[in-house]
Scaffold this active site. Structure first.
Site, short mmCIF file in Angstrom:
data_model
loop_
_atom_site.label_atom_id
_atom_site.label_comp_id
_atom_site.label_asym_id
_atom_site.label_seq_id
_atom_site.Cartn_x
_atom_site.Cartn_y
_atom_site.Cartn_z
N ASN A 7 0.79 -1.29 -0.02
CA ASN A 7 -0.11 -0.04 0.07
C ASN A 7 0.87 1.15 0.01
O ASN A 7 1.59 1.56 1.09
CB ASN A 7 -0.85 0.00 1.27
CG ASN A 7 -1.86 0.94 1.29
OD1 ASN A 7 -1.77 2.10 0.55
ND2 ASN A 7 -2.89 1.08 2.33
N ARG A 91 -2.50 -1.78 -3.55
CA ARG A 91 -3.77 -1.10 -3.55
C ARG A 91 -3.57 -0.02 -4.61
O ARG A 91 -2.62 0.91 -4.45
CB ARG A 91 -3.80 -0.53 -2.02
CG ARG A 91 -4.91 0.46 -1.78
CD ARG A 91 -4.97 1.33 -0.62
NE ARG A 91 -6.12 2.15 -0.56
CZ ARG A 91 -6.22 3.12 0.19
NH1 ARG A 91 -4.92 3.55 1.00
NH2 ARG A 91 -7.41 3.81 0.58
N HIS A 180 -12.02 3.70 -0.77
CA HIS A 180 -12.01 2.56 0.47
C HIS A 180 -13.00 1.62 0.19
O HIS A 180 -13.40 0.73 1.03
CB HIS A 180 -12.46 3.70 1.76
CG HIS A 180 -11.60 4.65 2.23
ND1 HIS A 180 -12.14 5.84 2.56
CD2 HIS A 180 -10.40 4.65 2.29
CE1 HIS A 180 -11.05 6.64 2.97
NE2 HIS A 180 -10.03 5.98 2.70
N ARG A 241 -8.14 16.91 4.67
CA ARG A 241 -9.07 17.29 3.81
C ARG A 241 -10.38 17.97 4.09
O ARG A 241 -10.88 17.56 5.06
CB ARG A 241 -9.29 16.08 2.76
CG ARG A 241 -8.12 15.52 2.05
CD ARG A 241 -8.30 13.90 1.54
NE ARG A 241 -7.69 13.21 1.98
CZ ARG A 241 -7.62 11.98 1.75
NH1 ARG A 241 -8.54 11.35 1.28
NH2 ARG A 241 -6.77 11.05 2.34
N GLU A 385 -7.88 -4.65 4.96
CA GLU A 385 -7.67 -4.29 3.38
C GLU A 385 -6.61 -4.94 2.63
O GLU A 385 -6.81 -5.42 1.72
CB GLU A 385 -7.43 -2.77 3.00
CG GLU A 385 -8.66 -1.92 3.34
CD GLU A 385 -8.13 -0.40 3.49
OE1 GLU A 385 -7.58 0.05 4.76
OE2 GLU A 385 -8.47 0.61 3.18
#
Ligand code: ADP
Ligand code: UVW
Ligand code: MG
Length: 401
Positions: A7, A91, A180, A241, A385
């Site tokens: 990742n 990913r 996600h 963000r 994940e």
């Protein structure tokens, strides 16, 4: 088959090495501060002491070589040789409309990912550096891309289109893609399994709140709406963000402050969110500490973060005409007792009844945090994940041989 999962972020690279015979993790770790003065490699071989190494790592190719050196190290390694790694899974945040599921890396796929750089500026270029670095260090080893966007490709038009001229969708594919997805998919399935109820009967709202954050409405196992948009900037307030804002603010501020496109992008992606409001940190642990110490800006940052998350939950309950299960996951969702408490306290209109003692339990297992009378089951489900990426990589590589 041994599968290395990567990742890659812009200045970090997380890895996990799986033995797919029993899905066990042989080792995992993290390279931080790539491209800065002293990079840190933290290596965690399963069942043994962690190892930390500080050195100069200027780019991702060196980072992956250091990871391979560590994995094959006589003392701290878990492999006899790099040849034992039979596949690499990556990913990739943005797969656009081209990728509805995971895919083998080839020249066509790489060209498509490059075309999508604009749509995930914080994430896709880093993923491509990870892919390139793995190719250089492990030539000939098959690689698979697993996309954050793939799970959301089931959203109906009414959820993924923006109310702007349709020519923009036709010409540039401007639409909602979400992110996600690997996590929302995994935790919604894990929630149904935990409750021992068929996934197809459930309306689930999954809240993935970490450094980035998104909420998804999962109906019958399919994503029907999600809070991230064309890029991972829309939706929730996040670490750095902004999340949702009036789009008119962008040209207004650009004009007043004479900002370029890249400057305004940077402002909204890297200098907003918890960091901007608290003036202290993008990390929820520090915000919570500030709040406990009476810092007004940290308190406001926390309240805005919680309020906006709660509004999305209400919105998705409306989108699905109800909700059976709410899931909290990722760094903040799995660990912040106070965030879950504040959200649930204001969901009594949905019939949510929080059990404070259950909410205070810390564990790495899926668990319920509501009472047996609660109309909605609220769960904490640790996401994984990397495991999903390892499984997809294993399956796709086996099928391609
Ligand atoms: N005990 C905790 N309480 C509150 N927030 C936490 C706690 N532990 C971790 N976090 C938050 O989780 C975030 C990281 O979440 P994670 O899902 O790992 O993010 P990412 O994958 O985007 O790097 C951290 O920035 C931190 O704010
Ligand atoms: C898409 C996204 O926001 O990812 P992350 O949470 O890992 O930054
Ligand atoms: Mg994450």
């Amino acid at each position: 088959m041994k599968v290395l999962v990567i990742n890659a972020g812009s200045s970090s690279l997380k890895y996990q090495l799986y033995n797919m015979t029993d899905e066990s993790v042989l080792a995992k770790g993290l390279v931080e501060r790539i491209g800065m003065d002293s990079s840190i490699l933290t290596h965690k071989p399963t069942g043994r002491e962690d190892v930390t190494e500080v050195s100069e790592i200027l780019e991702h190719t060196t980072a992956i070589r250091k990871v391979i050196d560590m994995l094959t190290d006589k003392e701290n390694g878990v492999l006899g040789s790099v040849d034992e790694i039979q596949a690499v899974g990556h990913r990739v945040v943005h797969g656009g409309e081209a990728f509805k599921e995971s895919a083998l890396v080839d020249d066509v796929a790489k060209a498509e990912i490059r075309r999508l750089f604009d749509l995930a500026p914080l994430h896709n270029p880093a993923a491509m550096m990870g892919i390139r670095a793995a190719e250089l260090n492990m030539p000939g080893v098959p690689q698979v891309m697993v996309f954050d966007t793939a799970f959301h490709q089931t959203m109906p038009e009414k959820a993924y289109l923006y109310a702007i001229p349709r020519v923009l969708y036709k010409k540039y594919k401007v639409r909602r893609y979400g992110a996600h997805g690997t996590s929302h998919d995994y935790v919604s399935k894990a929630a149904a399994e935990y409750l021992d109820r068929p996934l197809q009967d459930l309306k689930i709202i999954t809240c993935h709140v970490g450094n980035g954050g998104s909420v998804t409405a999962v109906k019958g196992g399919l994503s029907v709406d999600t809070s991230m948009g064309m890029t991972p900037l829309e939706g929730l307030m996040m670490g750095t963000r902004s999340g949702d804002l009036d789009p008119a603010i962008v040209p207004y501020v650009m004009n007043k402050e004479e900002l370029s496109v890249s400057e305004v992008n940077s402002m909204l992606n890297k200098h907003s969110g918890l960091l901007a409001i608290s003036g202290i940190s993008s990390d929820m642990r520090e915000i919570t500490e500030g709040m406990e110490n009476g810092d007004a800006n940290s308190t406001l940052a926390f309240e805005m973060y919680e309020y906006r998350l709660r509004k999305y939950i209400g919105s998705y309950a409306a989108a699905m005409n109800g909700v059976d299960v709410i899931v909290f996951t990722a760094g903040v969702g799995e660990n912040s007792v106070v965030l879950r408490q504040k959200v649930c306290e204001q969901l009594t209109y949905l019939g949510v009844e929080l059990d404070e003692a259950l909410n205070a339990i810390r564990s790495g297992e899926p668990r319920r945090i509501t009472t047996s009378n609660s109309k909605v089951d609220v769960l904490v489900v640790p996401t994984n994940e990397e495991l999903v990426i390892a499984r997809d990589t294993h399956r796709i590589v086996l099928n391609s041989q």
